[in-house]
Design a protein around this motif. Structure first.
Motif, short mmCIF file in Angstrom:
data_model
loop_
_atom_site.label_atom_id
_atom_site.label_comp_id
_atom_site.label_asym_id
_atom_site.label_seq_id
_atom_site.Cartn_x
_atom_site.Cartn_y
_atom_site.Cartn_z
N ASN A 1 0.80 -1.22 0.00
CA ASN A 1 0.00 0.00 0.00
C ASN A 1 0.83 1.27 0.00
O ASN A 1 0.30 2.35 0.21
N SER A 2 2.13 1.16 -0.24
CA SER A 2 3.00 2.33 -0.23
C SER A 2 2.86 3.14 -1.51
O SER A 2 3.09 2.62 -2.61
N PRO A 3 2.50 4.42 -1.40
CA PRO A 3 2.41 5.25 -2.60
C PRO A 3 3.77 5.40 -3.30
O PRO A 3 3.83 5.53 -4.51
N LYS B 1 4.78 2.46 -6.92
CA LYS B 1 5.14 3.00 -8.24
C LYS B 1 6.41 2.34 -8.76
O LYS B 1 6.53 2.06 -9.95
N ALA B 2 7.37 2.13 -7.87
CA ALA B 2 8.60 1.45 -8.27
C ALA B 2 8.29 0.04 -8.74
O ALA B 2 8.79 -0.40 -9.79
N ARG C 1 12.54 0.16 2.92
CA ARG C 1 11.63 1.23 3.30
C ARG C 1 12.39 2.55 3.15
O ARG C 1 13.54 2.58 2.78
N VAL C 2 11.75 3.65 3.50
CA VAL C 2 12.39 4.95 3.39
C VAL C 2 13.54 5.08 4.37
O VAL C 2 14.63 5.52 4.02
#
Length: 192
Positions: free
Chosen positions: A71-73, A77-78, A110-111
């Motif tokens: 669910n990561s915006p 995308k990646a 993750r970030v």
């Protein structure tokens, strides 16, 4: 001071900062405008001369994206576009900053460079107390590293001229928010 300091070069990978990477229209433009390439090369050289360890933090996923949060915006995308695949050109460190033997490689999913990685135990074992933070994006990995590094009792120094956001506003906003948790410096101005 060098004995307790590490330089972290974060997400300076081909997918994001190589002129042929997916970040060519955003991060590459901002890195050129802000002289991030030259400044990063300079701080890596200074760190090597001073005997500082250098850690390369890279975002990446298995080819099937099993570690990718559904669910990561950001990361969906990646996944949808085939970026950040480990073992491929896109997740290699950009050639101008090439790691050398003995440099540290941290893979993250993750970030934050701390979440689910070997970074914290490695820094502890090395006796590191001070983090010099560089990379893209300022409002992503750099900001996350400064905030989380602060909460893990590290002295954090953001080398703002070795960082870029996709836009000037993203970069400036991230720096404004990080000032409470980190010292803001430049590659030439930081004490090593």
């Amino acid at each position: 001071m060098a004995a307790d300091t590490i330089l972290l070069v974060m997400d300076m990978i081909n997918d994001l900062v190589h002129p042929d990477g997916m970040g060519a229209k955003t991060y590459v433009v901002k890195c050129r405008e802000r002289n991030v390439y030259q400044n990063t090369t300079s701080i890596i050289r200074r760190a090597r001369e001073a005997g500082l360890p250098i850690g390369y933090v890279r975002v990446g996923f298995s080819p099937d994206y099993r570690e990718c949060p559904p669910n990561s915006p950001v990361f969906s995308k990646a996944r949808d576009n085939g970026f950040f695949k480990l073992g491929q050109w896109g997740t290699e460190v950009y050639g101008d900053f090439a790691p050398q033997d003995g440099d540290i490689d941290i893979i993250k999913h993750r970030v934050s460079p701390f979440y689910g990685t070997k970074l914290t135990p490695l820094l502890s074992a090395m006796g590191v107390k001070r983090l010099l933070l560089t990379g893209v994006s300022t409002n992503g990995v750099v900001q996350a590293a400064a905030r989380e590094g602060h909460d893990r009792d590290f002295e954090c120094v953001v080398l703002e001229d070795c960082c870029a956001g996709a836009t000037d506003d993203e970069h400036d906003y991230a720096l404004a928010g990080v000032r409470r948790f980190a010292t803001i410096s430049s590659a030439a101005g930081v004490t090593i």
